[in-house]
Motif scaffolding. Sequence first.
Motif, PDB file in Angstrom:
ATOM      1  N   GLY A 149      10.390 -18.435  68.141  1.00 29.43           N
ATOM      2  CA  GLY A 149       9.441 -18.998  67.193  1.00 29.43           C
ATOM      3  C   GLY A 149       9.990 -18.797  65.795  1.00 29.43           C
ATOM      4  O   GLY A 149      10.453 -17.702  65.464  1.00 29.43           O
ATOM      5  N   ILE A 150       9.968 -19.846  64.983  1.00 24.32           N
ATOM      6  CA  ILE A 150      10.494 -19.767  63.616  1.00 24.32           C
ATOM      7  C   ILE A 150       9.337 -19.830  62.633  1.00 24.32           C
ATOM      8  O   ILE A 150       8.529 -20.765  62.677  1.00 24.32           O
ATOM      9  CB  ILE A 150      11.489 -20.905  63.328  1.00 24.32           C
ATOM     10  N   ILE A 151       9.260 -18.839  61.760  1.00 28.90           N
ATOM     11  CA  ILE A 151       8.218 -18.803  60.726  1.00 28.90           C
ATOM     12  C   ILE A 151       8.873 -19.117  59.386  1.00 28.90           C
ATOM     13  O   ILE A 151       9.697 -18.341  58.886  1.00 28.90           O
ATOM     14  CB  ILE A 151       7.525 -17.431  60.683  1.00 28.90           C
ATOM     15  N   GLY A 152       8.521 -20.261  58.837  1.00 31.21           N
ATOM     16  CA  GLY A 152       9.143 -20.730  57.596  1.00 31.21           C
ATOM     17  C   GLY A 152      10.075 -21.886  57.891  1.00 31.21           C
ATOM     18  O   GLY A 152      11.125 -21.697  58.503  1.00 31.21           O
ATOM     19  N   ALA A 153       9.676 -23.097  57.501  1.00 35.09           N
ATOM     20  CA  ALA A 153      10.476 -24.291  57.799  1.00 35.09           C
ATOM     21  C   ALA A 153      11.139 -24.849  56.549  1.00 35.09           C
ATOM     22  O   ALA A 153      11.289 -26.056  56.402  1.00 35.09           O
ATOM     23  CB  ALA A 153       9.592 -25.350  58.456  1.00 35.09           C
ATOM     24  N   GLY A 154      11.540 -23.950  55.654  1.00 35.65           N
ATOM     25  CA  GLY A 154      12.305 -24.363  54.490  1.00 35.65           C
ATOM     26  C   GLY A 154      13.768 -24.577  54.874  1.00 35.65           C
ATOM     27  O   GLY A 154      14.108 -24.726  56.049  1.00 35.65           O
ATOM     28  N   ARG A 155      14.632 -24.545  53.873  1.00 34.74           N
ATOM     29  CA  ARG A 155      16.048 -24.848  54.118  1.00 34.74           C
ATOM     30  C   ARG A 155      16.672 -23.936  55.164  1.00 34.74           C
ATOM     31  O   ARG A 155      17.329 -24.391  56.095  1.00 34.74           O
ATOM     32  CB  ARG A 155      16.825 -24.737  52.799  1.00 34.74           C
ATOM     33  N   ILE A 156      16.438 -22.621  55.055  1.00 40.61           N
ATOM     34  CA  ILE A 156      17.101 -21.697  55.978  1.00 40.61           C
ATOM     35  C   ILE A 156      16.463 -21.738  57.361  1.00 40.61           C
ATOM     36  O   ILE A 156      17.144 -21.602  58.379  1.00 40.61           O
ATOM     37  CB  ILE A 156      17.119 -20.252  55.409  1.00 40.61           C
ATOM     38  N   GLY A 157      15.138 -21.942  57.424  1.00 41.12           N
ATOM     39  CA  GLY A 157      14.477 -22.054  58.722  1.00 41.12           C
ATOM     40  C   GLY A 157      14.963 -23.266  59.483  1.00 41.12           C
ATOM     41  O   GLY A 157      15.229 -23.201  60.692  1.00 41.12           O
ATOM     42  N   ARG A 158      15.092 -24.395  58.795  1.00 40.94           N
ATOM     43  CA  ARG A 158      15.593 -25.613  59.445  1.00 40.94           C
ATOM     44  C   ARG A 158      17.057 -25.472  59.832  1.00 40.94           C
ATOM     45  O   ARG A 158      17.487 -25.984  60.873  1.00 40.94           O
ATOM     46  CB  ARG A 158      15.387 -26.824  58.535  1.00 40.94           C
TER      47      ARG A 158
ATOM     48  N   GLY B 164       8.347 -22.884  69.065  1.00 43.44           N
ATOM     49  CA  GLY B 164       7.382 -23.154  68.012  1.00 43.44           C
ATOM     50  C   GLY B 164       7.939 -22.933  66.631  1.00 43.44           C
ATOM     51  O   GLY B 164       8.891 -22.172  66.445  1.00 43.44           O
ATOM     52  N   ILE B 165       7.333 -23.604  65.656  1.00 47.34           N
ATOM     53  CA  ILE B 165       7.706 -23.415  64.265  1.00 47.34           C
ATOM     54  C   ILE B 165       6.443 -23.466  63.413  1.00 47.34           C
ATOM     55  O   ILE B 165       5.517 -24.225  63.702  1.00 47.34           O
ATOM     56  CB  ILE B 165       8.735 -24.474  63.802  1.00 47.34           C
ATOM     57  N   SER B 166       6.400 -22.613  62.388  1.00 49.88           N
ATOM     58  CA  SER B 166       5.218 -22.511  61.547  1.00 49.88           C
ATOM     59  C   SER B 166       5.608 -22.578  60.081  1.00 49.88           C
ATOM     60  O   SER B 166       6.625 -22.017  59.674  1.00 49.88           O
ATOM     61  CB  SER B 166       4.493 -21.184  61.823  1.00 49.88           C
ATOM     62  N   ASP B 167       4.776 -23.262  59.309  1.00 49.82           N
ATOM     63  CA  ASP B 167       4.983 -23.331  57.863  1.00 49.82           C
ATOM     64  C   ASP B 167       3.679 -23.815  57.239  1.00 49.82           C
ATOM     65  O   ASP B 167       2.951 -24.619  57.846  1.00 49.82           O
ATOM     66  CB  ASP B 167       6.120 -24.298  57.520  1.00 49.82           C
ATOM     67  N   VAL B 168       3.367 -23.323  56.050  1.00 52.54           N
ATOM     68  CA  VAL B 168       2.132 -23.757  55.393  1.00 52.54           C
ATOM     69  C   VAL B 168       2.173 -25.242  55.042  1.00 52.54           C
ATOM     70  O   VAL B 168       1.139 -25.881  54.861  1.00 52.54           O
ATOM     71  CB  VAL B 168       1.867 -22.917  54.119  1.00 52.54           C
ATOM     72  N   MET B 169       3.386 -25.818  54.966  1.00 50.77           N
ATOM     73  CA  MET B 169       3.542 -27.243  54.674  1.00 50.77           C
ATOM     74  C   MET B 169       4.004 -27.998  55.918  1.00 50.77           C
ATOM     75  O   MET B 169       4.723 -28.994  55.817  1.00 50.77           O
ATOM     76  CB  MET B 169       4.557 -27.434  53.537  1.00 50.77           C
ATOM     77  N   ILE B 170       3.598 -27.546  57.086  1.00 49.59           N
ATOM     78  CA  ILE B 170       4.164 -28.057  58.340  1.00 49.59           C
ATOM     79  C   ILE B 170       3.865 -29.528  58.567  1.00 49.59           C
ATOM     80  O   ILE B 170       4.598 -30.214  59.290  1.00 49.59           O
ATOM     81  CB  ILE B 170       3.663 -27.216  59.538  1.00 49.59           C
ATOM     82  N   ALA B 171       2.818 -30.058  57.948  1.00 50.78           N
ATOM     83  CA  ALA B 171       2.500 -31.478  58.147  1.00 50.78           C
ATOM     84  C   ALA B 171       3.666 -32.367  57.758  1.00 50.78           C
ATOM     85  O   ALA B 171       3.869 -33.448  58.332  1.00 50.78           O
ATOM     86  CB  ALA B 171       1.254 -31.845  57.343  1.00 50.78           C
ATOM     87  N   GLN B 172       4.473 -31.894  56.789  1.00 50.24           N
ATOM     88  CA  GLN B 172       5.622 -32.677  56.343  1.00 50.24           C
ATOM     89  C   GLN B 172       6.813 -32.540  57.291  1.00 50.24           C
ATOM     90  O   GLN B 172       7.806 -33.248  57.133  1.00 50.24           O
ATOM     91  CB  GLN B 172       6.024 -32.236  54.932  1.00 50.24           C
ATOM     92  N   MET B 173       6.718 -31.611  58.259  1.00 50.96           N
ATOM     93  CA  MET B 173       7.839 -31.329  59.148  1.00 50.96           C
ATOM     94  C   MET B 173       7.608 -31.851  60.570  1.00 50.96           C
ATOM     95  O   MET B 173       8.448 -31.660  61.435  1.00 50.96           O
ATOM     96  CB  MET B 173       8.068 -29.812  59.216  1.00 50.96           C
ATOM     97  N   GLU B 174       6.467 -32.483  60.834  1.00 50.68           N
ATOM     98  CA  GLU B 174       6.107 -32.815  62.213  1.00 50.68           C
ATOM     99  C   GLU B 174       7.096 -33.760  62.875  1.00 50.68           C
ATOM    100  O   GLU B 174       7.469 -33.570  64.037  1.00 50.68           O
ATOM    101  CB  GLU B 174       4.687 -33.385  62.256  1.00 50.68           C
ATOM    102  N   ASP B 175       7.531 -34.784  62.165  1.00 49.68           N
ATOM    103  CA  ASP B 175       8.494 -35.726  62.750  1.00 49.68           C
ATOM    104  C   ASP B 175       9.813 -35.027  63.054  1.00 49.68           C
ATOM    105  O   ASP B 175      10.418 -35.247  64.114  1.00 49.68           O
ATOM    106  CB  ASP B 175       8.730 -36.912  61.808  1.00 49.68           C
TER     107      ASP B 175
END
Length: 332
Positions: free
Chosen positions: A5-14, A30-41
């Motif tokens: 599971g990855i927490i934080g989908a910024g540059r390093i998480g991705r 799984g992956i989690s981020d407060v802005m995850i809606a922008q990462m769904e695709d």
Amino acid sequence: MINIGIIGAGRIGRLHAENMQHIPNVKIKGISDVMIAQMEDWAKEKNISIVTDNYEDLLRDPEIHAIFVCSPTTTHAEIIKKAAAAGKHIFCEKPVSFSVEETVEVINEVEKAGVKFQVGFNRRFDPNFKRLHDLVQQGQIGTPHILKITSRDPKPPTIDYVRTSGGLFMDMMIHDFDMARYIVNSEVVEVFAQGAVLIDSEIGKAGDIDTAVVTLKFENGALGVIDNSRQAVYGYDQRVEIFGDKGAATADNCRPTTVELSTSDHVVKDKPLYFFLERYSEAYIEEVKQFVHACMDNESVLCSGFDGLQAQRIAKAAQESFEKGVPVKVEF
């Protein structure tokens, strides 16, 4: 198979997520981020089944074995403690926290839980720097006397980043503090730091510096010097030299090619690779592989919470030395 599971989908998480796609026996569940809606695709493309803005969803999932903490530093301690309590192995990007006391607390919680805990000092896994480390361990240069580390970024970070980074010593030079301990194989006992704002006055207004030189004294008697700059116009400058009583070993910059053109007018070779994602691409993959190996085979991690703590202690001493203008002992 180990589920991540990855927490934080910024540059390093991705980046870690992209790399894990090519590592055997690893699945990102799984992956989690407060802005995850922008990462769904993006997450769908990577076949990540859980996409959430609440990282505790990942901690509650019994099928997730390990957590990668790639969120902002201010969130690390809380996440690590909760992940440890949930029985998850933990990989955390540097630094563990901005407080030595908080990092000690985190390490105690991890040890109590009996889970693996690796800190993301990726440069240890770079083949060039690992080779230097191995040569020292093998006695090829004899007793280490002098260590020189140059680490210069190609361009400064944004001012918004500077304001929340923890400062040059904690954000940037902390990699070099870890590298110093790793190569010399001795604790740093004293530092003397000098710094300046020579590149961007806005960095100074934000309370930081963009240029620094730090001298080190090691427990084994060796001496070291580190220089950092937030802007090297020719590329990402990453060089290390270790000198001892039987010789010296040097790791030079990595370049797109090793070709050198010599004519009557000039001698030309490629500039260094431009940024850390290119320069340390192999190291990022290797650190994940080694973490997975430690988790699956119950082996020790190669960069522990204690390593993270020691680098943080040196960074704290460097900041104090810079502010006071005097050498400062590193507190253990």
